[in-house]
Write a protein that holds these residues in place. Structure first.
Motif, PDB file in Angstrom:
ATOM      1  N   CYS A  25       0.837  -1.199   0.000  1.00  0.00           N
ATOM      2  CA  CYS A  25       0.000   0.000   0.000  1.00  0.00           C
ATOM      3  C   CYS A  25       0.878   1.258   0.000  1.00  0.00           C
ATOM      4  O   CYS A  25       0.562   2.230  -0.677  1.00  0.00           O
ATOM      5  N   THR A  26       1.983   1.214   0.736  1.00  0.00           N
ATOM      6  CA  THR A  26       2.913   2.348   0.749  1.00  0.00           C
ATOM      7  C   THR A  26       3.417   2.606  -0.668  1.00  0.00           C
ATOM      8  O   THR A  26       3.509   3.756  -1.102  1.00  0.00           O
ATOM      9  N   GLU A  27       3.727   1.539  -1.386  1.00  0.00           N
ATOM     10  CA  GLU A  27       4.206   1.674  -2.758  1.00  0.00           C
ATOM     11  C   GLU A  27       3.107   2.222  -3.674  1.00  0.00           C
ATOM     12  O   GLU A  27       3.372   3.055  -4.538  1.00  0.00           O
ATOM     13  N   GLY A  99      -1.522   0.122  10.181  1.00  0.00           N
ATOM     14  CA  GLY A  99      -1.391  -1.298   9.882  1.00  0.00           C
ATOM     15  C   GLY A  99      -2.618  -1.911   9.239  1.00  0.00           C
ATOM     16  O   GLY A  99      -2.712  -3.128   9.112  1.00  0.00           O
ATOM     17  N   ASP A 100      -3.567  -1.083   8.814  1.00  0.00           N
ATOM     18  CA  ASP A 100      -4.788  -1.563   8.171  1.00  0.00           C
ATOM     19  C   ASP A 100      -4.537  -1.717   6.668  1.00  0.00           C
ATOM     20  O   ASP A 100      -4.945  -0.882   5.863  1.00  0.00           O
ATOM     21  N   GLU A 105      -5.620  -0.587   1.006  1.00  0.00           N
ATOM     22  CA  GLU A 105      -5.722  -1.022  -0.387  1.00  0.00           C
ATOM     23  C   GLU A 105      -7.092  -0.688  -0.978  1.00  0.00           C
ATOM     24  O   GLU A 105      -7.183  -0.278  -2.136  1.00  0.00           O
ATOM     25  N   ASP A 106      -8.148  -0.858  -0.190  1.00  0.00           N
ATOM     26  CA  ASP A 106      -9.490  -0.499  -0.667  1.00  0.00           C
ATOM     27  C   ASP A 106      -9.579   0.999  -0.950  1.00  0.00           C
ATOM     28  O   ASP A 106     -10.148   1.423  -1.966  1.00  0.00           O
ATOM     29  N   ALA A 111      -9.088   5.767  -4.816  1.00  0.00           N
ATOM     30  CA  ALA A 111      -8.266   6.914  -5.226  1.00  0.00           C
ATOM     31  C   ALA A 111      -7.890   6.807  -6.697  1.00  0.00           C
ATOM     32  O   ALA A 111      -7.933   7.799  -7.437  1.00  0.00           O
ATOM     33  N   LYS A 112      -7.524   5.603  -7.137  1.00  0.00           N
ATOM     34  CA  LYS A 112      -7.166   5.399  -8.545  1.00  0.00           C
ATOM     35  C   LYS A 112      -8.368   5.662  -9.449  1.00  0.00           C
ATOM     36  O   LYS A 112      -8.228   6.266 -10.516  1.00  0.00           O
ATOM     37  N   GLU A 113      -9.531   5.216  -9.021  1.00  0.00           N
ATOM     38  CA  GLU A 113     -10.746   5.453  -9.815  1.00  0.00           C
ATOM     39  C   GLU A 113     -11.023   6.947  -9.919  1.00  0.00           C
ATOM     40  O   GLU A 113     -11.393   7.447 -10.983  1.00  0.00           O
ATOM     41  N   GLN A 114     -10.861   7.669  -8.819  1.00  0.00           N
ATOM     42  CA  GLN A 114     -11.122   9.108  -8.810  1.00  0.00           C
ATOM     43  C   GLN A 114     -10.101   9.862  -9.660  1.00  0.00           C
ATOM     44  O   GLN A 114     -10.453  10.829 -10.333  1.00  0.00           O
TER      45      GLN A 114
END
Length: 119
Positions: A25-27, A99-100, A105-106, A111-114
């Protein structure tokens, strides 16, 4: 001998801590932030990102965005979509630090969709 054992424990702790911060997720966050700070995003929003537009620095990156439009019009980038993506990234960073991973990721998927397909 005790010093070597103590030093080994510290090195193991540092290695473990470092890998915890380098989650997938950080990446994803770093990748999408680069996209949102790109010249393509600047063309959509009309604003230069803080620190100027970034480049991936990859020898595989295109010198110019490809011509044409996305095949799916709903993926077209917009000012409001980019703003929403930035807000979602802030939320994802908080989730990642907590740590979630699944929540992060969800949130990054949203964010990618937006963000849409940036030029």
């Amino acid at each position: 001998m005790r010093l070597a054992t103590g030093l080994s424990a510290v090195l193991i702790a540092l290695a473990t801590t470092g890998s915890a911060y380098a989650s997938s997720c950080t990446e994803q966050i770093a990748t999408i932030e680069r996209r949102l700070d790109s010249a393509g995003a600047e063309r959509v929003t009309g604003k230069e990102p803080p620190g100027g537009p970034t480049s991936s620095g990859s020898d595989k990156a295109l010198a110019q965005p490809p011509g044409g439009k996305p095949t799916d019009p709903s993926t077209t980038a917009s000012v409001s979509g980019i703003k929403e993506a930035r807000e979602l990234i802030a939320k994802a960073k908080t989730q990642d630090k907590a740590g979630d991973v699944k929540g992060c990721e969800d949130t990054m998927t949203k964010a990618k969709e937006q963000a849409g397909a940036l030029p």
